[in-house]
Design a protein around this motif. Structure first.
Motif, mmCIF file in Angstrom:
data_model
loop_
_atom_site.group_PDB
_atom_site.id
_atom_site.type_symbol
_atom_site.label_atom_id
_atom_site.label_comp_id
_atom_site.label_asym_id
_atom_site.label_seq_id
_atom_site.Cartn_x
_atom_site.Cartn_y
_atom_site.Cartn_z
ATOM 1 N N GLU A 1 0.836 -1.209 0.000
ATOM 2 C CA GLU A 1 0.000 0.000 0.000
ATOM 3 C C GLU A 1 0.866 1.252 0.000
ATOM 4 O O GLU A 1 0.536 2.241 -0.674
ATOM 5 C CB GLU A 1 -0.939 -0.007 1.192
ATOM 6 N N LEU A 2 1.982 1.219 0.724
ATOM 7 C CA LEU A 2 2.882 2.378 0.754
ATOM 8 C C LEU A 2 3.546 2.592 -0.597
ATOM 9 O O LEU A 2 3.724 3.737 -1.035
ATOM 10 C CB LEU A 2 3.941 2.202 1.838
ATOM 11 N N LEU B 1 0.959 4.094 -2.782
ATOM 12 C CA LEU B 1 0.751 5.476 -2.361
ATOM 13 C C LEU B 1 1.870 6.375 -2.885
ATOM 14 O O LEU B 1 1.609 7.445 -3.427
ATOM 15 C CB LEU B 1 0.680 5.559 -0.832
ATOM 16 N N SER B 2 3.108 5.922 -2.764
ATOM 17 C CA SER B 2 4.218 6.756 -3.207
ATOM 18 C C SER B 2 4.271 6.853 -4.727
ATOM 19 O O SER B 2 4.683 7.886 -5.275
ATOM 20 C CB SER B 2 5.541 6.231 -2.658
ATOM 21 N N GLU C 1 -1.612 8.822 -3.974
ATOM 22 C CA GLU C 1 -2.861 8.613 -3.246
ATOM 23 C C GLU C 1 -2.977 7.131 -2.916
ATOM 24 O O GLU C 1 -2.346 6.278 -3.536
ATOM 25 C CB GLU C 1 -4.080 9.044 -4.071
ATOM 26 N N ALA C 2 -3.781 6.830 -1.928
ATOM 27 C CA ALA C 2 -3.948 5.446 -1.499
ATOM 28 C C ALA C 2 -4.937 4.718 -2.404
ATOM 29 O O ALA C 2 -5.943 5.287 -2.804
ATOM 30 C CB ALA C 2 -4.447 5.400 -0.063
ATOM 31 N N ASN C 3 -4.629 3.463 -2.696
ATOM 32 C CA ASN C 3 -5.534 2.606 -3.452
ATOM 33 C C ASN C 3 -5.923 1.434 -2.591
ATOM 34 O O ASN C 3 -5.109 0.902 -1.855
ATOM 35 C CB ASN C 3 -4.855 2.067 -4.724
#
Length: 69
Positions: A56-57, A60-61, A65-67
């Motif tokens: 997830e990180l 995000l990077s 944005e977070a998916n």
């Protein structure tokens, strides 16, 4: 860990308790094997949880944005 939400901190505490039990000199072979199996299941669950967070990180990077998975 059953169907409830997995808590990494709780798993680490349980692993610590298992380690303490395994270090006791009077533990039976059957009990030590059972605790070992439980510990290995917890370790796998911890690794899976940590891997999920790492993925997830990375997402995000990469995207900013977070998916959700």
């Amino acid at each position: 860990m059953a169907e409830k939400e997995f808590k990494l901190e709780e798993a680490f505490e349980k692993l610590n308790q298992i380690t303490v039990e395994l270090e006791k000199p009077d533990i039976s072979l059957e009990d030590s094997f059972s605790l070992y199996q439980e510990g290995m299941k917890l370790l796998k669950a911890c690794n899976d949880s940590i891997d999920k967070v790492e993925k997830e990180l990375i997402i995000l990077s990469d995207n900013g944005e977070a998916n959700e998975f």
